[in-house]
Design a protein around this motif. Structure first.
Motif, short mmCIF file in Angstrom:
data_model
loop_
_atom_site.label_atom_id
_atom_site.label_comp_id
_atom_site.label_asym_id
_atom_site.label_seq_id
_atom_site.Cartn_x
_atom_site.Cartn_y
_atom_site.Cartn_z
N ASP A 170 29.99 39.29 9.35
CA ASP A 170 30.03 38.13 8.46
C ASP A 170 29.15 37.00 9.00
OD1 ASP A 170 30.72 35.90 6.92
OD2 ASP A 170 32.83 36.47 6.81
N TRP A 193 29.51 30.28 13.09
CA TRP A 193 30.62 29.38 13.37
C TRP A 193 30.31 28.33 14.45
CZ3 TRP A 193 34.58 27.76 10.82
CH2 TRP A 193 35.57 27.02 11.48
N ASN A 224 29.18 33.96 8.27
CA ASN A 224 29.98 32.76 8.55
C ASN A 224 30.58 32.78 9.94
OD1 ASN A 224 29.73 31.36 5.96
ND2 ASN A 224 30.77 33.18 5.18
N ILE A 225 30.92 33.95 10.42
CA ILE A 225 31.43 34.07 11.78
C ILE A 225 30.29 33.93 12.77
CG2 ILE A 225 32.53 35.65 13.43
CD1 ILE A 225 34.21 36.65 11.01
N THR A 226 29.16 34.54 12.46
CA THR A 226 27.97 34.41 13.32
C THR A 226 27.59 32.95 13.51
OG1 THR A 226 27.15 36.55 12.56
CG2 THR A 226 25.54 35.06 13.54
N PRO A 271 30.91 40.77 5.58
CA PRO A 271 31.99 41.12 6.50
C PRO A 271 32.00 42.61 6.89
CG PRO A 271 32.80 39.60 4.85
CD PRO A 271 31.39 39.97 4.45
#
Length: 172
Positions: free
Chosen positions: A162, A168, A164-166, A156
């Protein structure tokens, strides 16, 4: 017999991605899976989604809308052979693994083209059947990828943000 599909996108047979693909194929086979590999570069899979994907007359030749035309093509059995072959593999598989190097925070263009062309409306989703209630809700999918970066770069507070955001849009 359980079936796994590995959708693989890397140009080099000597790459780390190739090694991971091979280990996954071996491990899954040892677990009793029939393993199918779609090596997109070896298949020379076309990434661009065009009207060539639809056999026969278009519903609206004056204003080509790929999503609508591909949906009608799927419903009427008029998609190109390469798309139909990949859709059959998806139907057979309980598990689908996407193996790729992360390029510019996403999948390589050839894999994006596979997703655009193979996972057509009607076949893979509908406006009523998406996400947790989707057509393939009973299948498992896995992203297996390399980043060419250090782990700290995708935290993050890392320079790339992050992971996980990339990822998503690929996880939903």
């Amino acid at each position: 017999q359980k079936t796994a599909l590995i959708v693989y996108a890397h140009q080099s047979p000597g790459s780390f991605n190739a090694a991971v693909r091979d280990v996954a194929r071996q491990e899954l086979a040892e677990q009793g899976y029939r393993v199918i590999v779609s090596d997109l570069y070896a298949l020379n899979f076309r990434a661009n989604a065009t009207q060539d994907d639809i056999i026969g007359d278009l519903k609206n030749p004056e204003l080509f809308k790929y999503g609508e035309e591909a949906m009608h093509g799927w419903m009427e059995g008029r998609l190109s052979d390469d798309i139909v072959a990949e859709q059959r593999k998806v139907e057979e598989a309980e598990l689908i693994i996407f193996q790729f190097p992360l390029y510019w925070f996403s999948v390589p263009a050839i894999m994006k083209g596979w997703m655009d062309r193979v996972l057509t409306q009607g076949f893979a989703f509908s406006l009523e059947k998406m996400y947790n209630n989707g057509i393939f809700k009973d299948k498992k999918a896995m992203l297996s990828f390399t980043t060419g970066a250090t782990q700290t770069m995708f935290r993050p507070d890392g320079i790339n943000g992050d992971i996980n955001i990339t990822l998503w849009p690929l996880q939903v």
